[in-house]
Design a protein around this motif. Structure first.
Motif, PDB file in Angstrom:
ATOM      1  N   ILE A  10      60.463 -45.939  76.296  1.00  0.00           N
ATOM      2  CA  ILE A  10      61.364 -47.456  76.215  1.00  0.00           C
ATOM      3  C   ILE A  10      62.429 -46.486  77.556  1.00  0.00           C
ATOM      4  N   SER A  11      62.310 -46.224  78.889  1.00  0.00           N
ATOM      5  CA  SER A  11      63.339 -46.363  79.797  1.00  0.00           C
ATOM      6  C   SER A  11      64.468 -46.849  80.104  1.00  0.00           C
ATOM      7  N   LEU A  12      65.691 -46.911  80.008  1.00  0.00           N
ATOM      8  CA  LEU A  12      66.686 -47.592  80.902  1.00  0.00           C
ATOM      9  C   LEU A  12      67.230 -46.283  81.964  1.00  0.00           C
ATOM     10  N   LYS A  13      67.393 -47.205  83.210  1.00  0.00           N
ATOM     11  CA  LYS A  13      67.883 -46.480  84.338  1.00  0.00           C
ATOM     12  C   LYS A  13      69.396 -47.705  84.885  1.00  0.00           C
ATOM     13  N   ALA A  14      70.551 -47.066  84.969  1.00  0.00           N
ATOM     14  CA  ALA A  14      71.511 -48.310  85.509  1.00  0.00           C
ATOM     15  C   ALA A  14      71.309 -48.195  86.712  1.00  0.00           C
ATOM     16  N   ILE A  15      71.554 -49.158  87.740  1.00  0.00           N
ATOM     17  CA  ILE A  15      71.630 -49.598  88.153  1.00  0.00           C
ATOM     18  C   ILE A  15      72.305 -50.361  88.824  1.00  0.00           C
ATOM     19  N   PRO A  16      73.113 -50.276  90.200  1.00  0.00           N
ATOM     20  CA  PRO A  16      74.204 -51.283  90.549  1.00  0.00           C
ATOM     21  C   PRO A  16      74.288 -52.637  90.849  1.00  0.00           C
ATOM     22  N   VAL A  60      60.764 -53.875  83.237  1.00  0.00           N
ATOM     23  CA  VAL A  60      62.136 -55.121  83.624  1.00  0.00           C
ATOM     24  C   VAL A  60      63.064 -54.605  84.856  1.00  0.00           C
ATOM     25  N   TYR A  61      63.423 -56.095  85.572  1.00  0.00           N
ATOM     26  CA  TYR A  61      64.582 -56.111  86.072  1.00  0.00           C
ATOM     27  C   TYR A  61      65.312 -56.881  85.607  1.00  0.00           C
ATOM     28  N   ARG A  93      73.980 -52.616  98.902  1.00  0.00           N
ATOM     29  CA  ARG A  93      74.061 -51.660  98.407  1.00  0.00           C
ATOM     30  C   ARG A  93      72.866 -52.604  96.867  1.00  0.00           C
ATOM     31  N   VAL A  94      72.185 -53.015  96.044  1.00  0.00           N
ATOM     32  CA  VAL A  94      71.763 -53.446  94.462  1.00  0.00           C
ATOM     33  C   VAL A  94      69.818 -53.228  95.327  1.00  0.00           C
ATOM     34  N   LEU A  95      70.171 -53.572  96.615  1.00  0.00           N
ATOM     35  CA  LEU A  95      69.091 -53.712  96.873  1.00  0.00           C
ATOM     36  C   LEU A  95      67.803 -52.741  97.492  1.00  0.00           C
ATOM     37  N   ASP A  96      68.857 -51.942  97.519  1.00  0.00           N
ATOM     38  CA  ASP A  96      68.467 -50.706  98.327  1.00  0.00           C
ATOM     39  C   ASP A  96      68.492 -49.304  97.096  1.00  0.00           C
ATOM     40  N   ALA A  97      69.432 -49.987  95.523  1.00  0.00           N
ATOM     41  CA  ALA A  97      68.680 -49.044  94.818  1.00  0.00           C
ATOM     42  C   ALA A  97      67.405 -49.187  93.946  1.00  0.00           C
ATOM     43  N   VAL A  98      67.006 -51.102  94.101  1.00  0.00           N
ATOM     44  CA  VAL A  98      66.009 -51.232  93.307  1.00  0.00           C
ATOM     45  C   VAL A  98      65.067 -51.130  94.410  1.00  0.00           C
ATOM     46  N   ARG A  99      64.798 -52.086  95.165  1.00  0.00           N
ATOM     47  CA  ARG A  99      63.308 -51.625  95.277  1.00  0.00           C
ATOM     48  C   ARG A  99      62.413 -50.442  95.165  1.00  0.00           C
ATOM     49  N   PRO A 100      63.159 -49.271  95.349  1.00  0.00           N
ATOM     50  CA  PRO A 100      62.253 -47.914  95.194  1.00  0.00           C
ATOM     51  C   PRO A 100      61.599 -48.063  93.984  1.00  0.00           C
ATOM     52  N   LEU A 101      61.992 -48.614  93.609  1.00  0.00           N
ATOM     53  CA  LEU A 101      61.586 -48.969  91.750  1.00  0.00           C
ATOM     54  C   LEU A 101      60.516 -49.436  91.810  1.00  0.00           C
ATOM     55  N   GLU A 129      62.542 -63.227  97.308  1.00  0.00           N
ATOM     56  CA  GLU A 129      61.583 -62.748  97.641  1.00  0.00           C
ATOM     57  C   GLU A 129      61.774 -61.515  98.523  1.00  0.00           C
ATOM     58  N   ALA A 130      62.540 -60.782  98.247  1.00  0.00           N
ATOM     59  CA  ALA A 130      63.068 -58.922  98.399  1.00  0.00           C
ATOM     60  C   ALA A 130      62.102 -58.443  97.658  1.00  0.00           C
ATOM     61  N   LEU A 131      61.820 -59.094  95.953  1.00  0.00           N
ATOM     62  CA  LEU A 131      60.975 -57.899  95.239  1.00  0.00           C
ATOM     63  C   LEU A 131      59.763 -57.836  94.676  1.00  0.00           C
TER      64      LEU A 131
END
Length: 306
Positions: free
Chosen positions: A167-173, A205-206, A216-224, A258-260
């Motif tokens: 399990i990997s966890l990445k902290a998102i704003p 999972v997000y 800021r949040v979308l910029d962090a999560v979209r590349p994933l 819609e974004a993800l």
């Protein structure tokens, strides 16, 4: 006024604190033996048990029950922002399903407002339990006597292993308000991008935490990429109060979807507490033709994702 102190309770309250809270049965499918399976059990609020291959995560533990479930400032009232809200007890509207803390390997916190880490959980969870915690909350959690605190800075990743399972966890704003001044007052919390792997099997999972779909949040999560399971916090908290809205409504979740373009949507942070103002019933309409993959469940339900 310091962040987190703004809504926090004035001090510890006399709540019962058993070391082990009895587990109750939940709805489980009959998975074939050897089938890789991610199980998510919603326990109300933002509290989940996430089980995968012998590893179990507990998120945002809130164990209080009844009319005095936890004590915190009331963001739904009008008050003087220079003084902060009245600190009051908040009611839980649905029974707490229970949790066996002996199953839990790690606790993952989005932030430490008391509807996410309440007084009963603080008293019940062993002090040596491993925690993943937003940067701002690490010192506060350590001051409460917890000794295994891992600081999850935005963008930082952690990997947990057990046998072939990872399990990997990445902290998102996470932005607690769309108003930058209110967001600064409430402080930066975390969402998390979780990746579950067993050999060639992968599920993502997000989990948003208390946030809005800000740039800021979308910029962090979209590349994933596209999450297999999207877990948003709802409830419309604050819409009647001095802070303004500080948790998402259905239309914010629809913007995220819609974004993800997630494959599954599992909304949390609704219905459990009187604190939450907007019912989840409005979400299907907000999603319009994007309701496929929407999992609306009651507290205590275990969902299996294969």
């Amino acid at each position: 006024m310091k962040r987190r102190n703004f809504l926090k309770s004035a001090g510890a309250t006399a709540l019962a604190a058993p070391a082990l809270l009895s587990a109750t049965s939940s709805s489980r499918g009959n998975a074939p033996e050897n089938e890789t399976r991610l199980e998510i059990t919603w326990l109300g609020g933002a509290t989940m048990l996430i089980a995968f291959g012998g590893l179990t995560l507990l998120t945002d533990p809130a164990f209080g029950d009844g009319k005095e479930a936890f004590r915190m400032g009331d963001p739904n009232e009008m008050f003087d922002l220079s003084k902060g809200p009245n600190v009051v007890f908040h009611e839980r509207l649905t029974p707490f399903p229970g949790v066996d803390l002996g199953r839990v390997d790690y606790v993952v916190l989005s932030h430490m407002h008391e509807d996410h880490f309440d007084q009963k959980a603080e008293q019940s969870i062993p002090k040596d339990m491993p925690f993943f915690v937003p940067a701002h909350d690490t010192a506060r959690l350590s001051a409460k006597g917890f000794t295994n605190v891992r600081q999850a800075d935005w963008g930082r990743s952690f990997v947990l292993n057990k046998g072939e399972v990872e399990i990997s966890l990445k902290a998102i704003p996470a932005d607690h308000s769309e108003d930058p001044e209110i967001a600064r007052l409430l402080g930066p919390g975390n969402g998390y991008w979780l990746t579950f792997r067993n050999g060639n099997w992968t599920k993502t999972v997000y989990w948003t935490g208390d946030t809005f779909p800000t740039p800021r949040v979308l910029d962090a999560v979209r590349p994933l990429g596209t999450p297999d399971i999207f877990i948003p916090h709802m409830g419309g908290v604050g819409t009647t109060g001095a802070l303004g809205q500080i948790s998402m409504s259905a239309h914010h979740v629809a913007d995220f979807v819609e974004a993800l373009k997630p494959r599954k949507v599992l909304p949390l942070h609704h219905s459990t507490f009187a604190l939450y103002l907007e019912p989840v019933a409005g979400l299907p309409a907000a999603l319009e033709d994007k309701t496929h993959g929407l999992d609306l469940v009651s507290e205590g339900t275990c969902l299996g994702y294969s």
